[in-house]
Scaffold this motif. Structure first.
Motif, short mmCIF file in Angstrom:
data_model
loop_
_atom_site.label_atom_id
_atom_site.label_comp_id
_atom_site.label_asym_id
_atom_site.label_seq_id
_atom_site.Cartn_x
_atom_site.Cartn_y
_atom_site.Cartn_z
N VAL A 1 0.88 -1.15 0.00
CA VAL A 1 0.00 0.00 0.00
C VAL A 1 0.92 1.21 0.00
CG1 VAL A 1 -1.81 1.27 1.21
CG2 VAL A 1 -1.78 -1.22 1.30
N ASP A 2 0.79 2.02 -1.04
CA ASP A 2 1.72 3.12 -1.26
C ASP A 2 3.10 2.48 -1.45
OD1 ASP A 2 2.17 5.81 -1.73
OD2 ASP A 2 2.58 6.26 0.37
N ASP B 1 -2.97 -1.95 -2.89
CA ASP B 1 -2.39 -1.56 -4.18
C ASP B 1 -1.88 -2.74 -4.98
OD1 ASP B 1 -2.96 1.00 -3.38
OD2 ASP B 1 -0.88 1.58 -3.02
N LYS B 2 -1.31 -3.74 -4.29
CA LYS B 2 -0.83 -4.93 -4.98
C LYS B 2 -0.58 -6.02 -3.95
CE LYS B 2 3.95 -3.39 -4.77
NZ LYS B 2 5.10 -2.96 -5.47
N SER C 1 -11.29 0.65 2.02
CA SER C 1 -10.01 1.09 1.50
C SER C 1 -8.97 1.07 2.62
CB SER C 1 -10.12 2.50 0.94
OG SER C 1 -8.83 3.02 0.67
N ARG D 1 -6.01 2.14 2.31
CA ARG D 1 -5.34 3.45 2.24
C ARG D 1 -6.03 4.46 3.15
NH1 ARG D 1 -2.18 5.78 -1.35
NH2 ARG D 1 -1.00 4.43 -2.72
N SER E 1 -7.37 3.03 -9.08
CA SER E 1 -7.00 1.62 -9.21
C SER E 1 -6.09 1.41 -10.40
CB SER E 1 -8.26 0.77 -9.41
OG SER E 1 -9.10 0.90 -8.31
N THR E 2 -5.22 0.41 -10.30
CA THR E 2 -4.37 0.01 -11.42
C THR E 2 -4.63 -1.45 -11.72
OG1 THR E 2 -2.51 -0.79 -10.07
CG2 THR E 2 -2.58 1.59 -10.54
N GLU F 1 -5.87 8.68 -1.28
CA GLU F 1 -6.43 7.70 -2.21
C GLU F 1 -5.84 7.90 -3.60
OE1 GLU F 1 -10.43 6.06 -1.96
OE2 GLU F 1 -10.87 7.87 -0.78
N VAL F 2 -5.73 6.81 -4.35
CA VAL F 2 -5.26 6.86 -5.73
C VAL F 2 -6.21 6.01 -6.57
CG1 VAL F 2 -2.84 7.23 -5.12
CG2 VAL F 2 -3.69 4.90 -5.41
N HIS G 1 -2.80 -3.72 -10.94
CA HIS G 1 -2.26 -4.49 -9.83
C HIS G 1 -3.13 -4.43 -8.58
CE1 HIS G 1 1.41 -5.06 -12.09
NE2 HIS G 1 1.45 -3.75 -12.31
N THR G 2 -4.09 -3.51 -8.54
CA THR G 2 -4.96 -3.35 -7.38
C THR G 2 -5.74 -4.64 -7.14
OG1 THR G 2 -5.19 -0.99 -7.86
CG2 THR G 2 -6.80 -1.96 -6.36
#
Length: 142
Positions: free
Chosen positions: A14-15, A93-94, A60, A62, A72-73, A69-70, A75-76
């Protein structure tokens, strides 16, 4: 913390931080999917998903850890965990790997600006330190 040594953990990011929870707490890991909003929900609750006919709230990590917050990618992931007899989705995050730790040290008072009370300890994974989260403590604090 000898009892925690050699247990398996799911390590995730995360981050830029590395965290882990015992694999026994993880029901499954799924890709990010459409989340249905819940009106008037708490700020860390992103909504609910339908997981094979079962409604699962999604939070979340995060936001729970007071991070920005960011988006999603690819990898999320959503870690579906057991908490108080319920399944809860936790967005990370991954997911890095399933691992064991040969050495687990007690958590300091603070890790990356997060209260040490949220951690069972710190594991050493190859060349990185990994905070082992007390998921119950984090989920119950709000």
């Amino acid at each position: 913390m000898d009892s925690a040594v050699q247990r398996q953990y799911v390590e995730f990011g995360v981050d830029n931080e590395h965290y882990a929870i015992p694999i026994s707490d993880v029901h499954e890991i799924i890709r990010m999917q459409e989340i249905t909003d819940i009106p008037n929900g708490r700020h860390y609750v992103k909504g609910i998903i339908n997981l094979r006919g079962r409604i699962v709230p999604v939070l979340s990590l995060r936001v729970l850890l007071a991070m920005d917050e960011v988006s999603s990618t690819k990898h999320t992931r959503i870690l579906v965990v057991h908490h108080l007899e319920e399944a809860i989705g936790v967005i990370v995050d991954k997911v890095n790997k399933v691992t064991t730790f040969n050495d687990i040290q007690p958590a300091p008072d603070s890790i990356a600006g997060i209260s040490g009370s949220f951690f069972n300890g710190v594991g050493f994974s190859s060349s990185e330190l990994v905070g082992i989260l007390k998921l119950d403590e984090i989920l119950l604090r709000n």
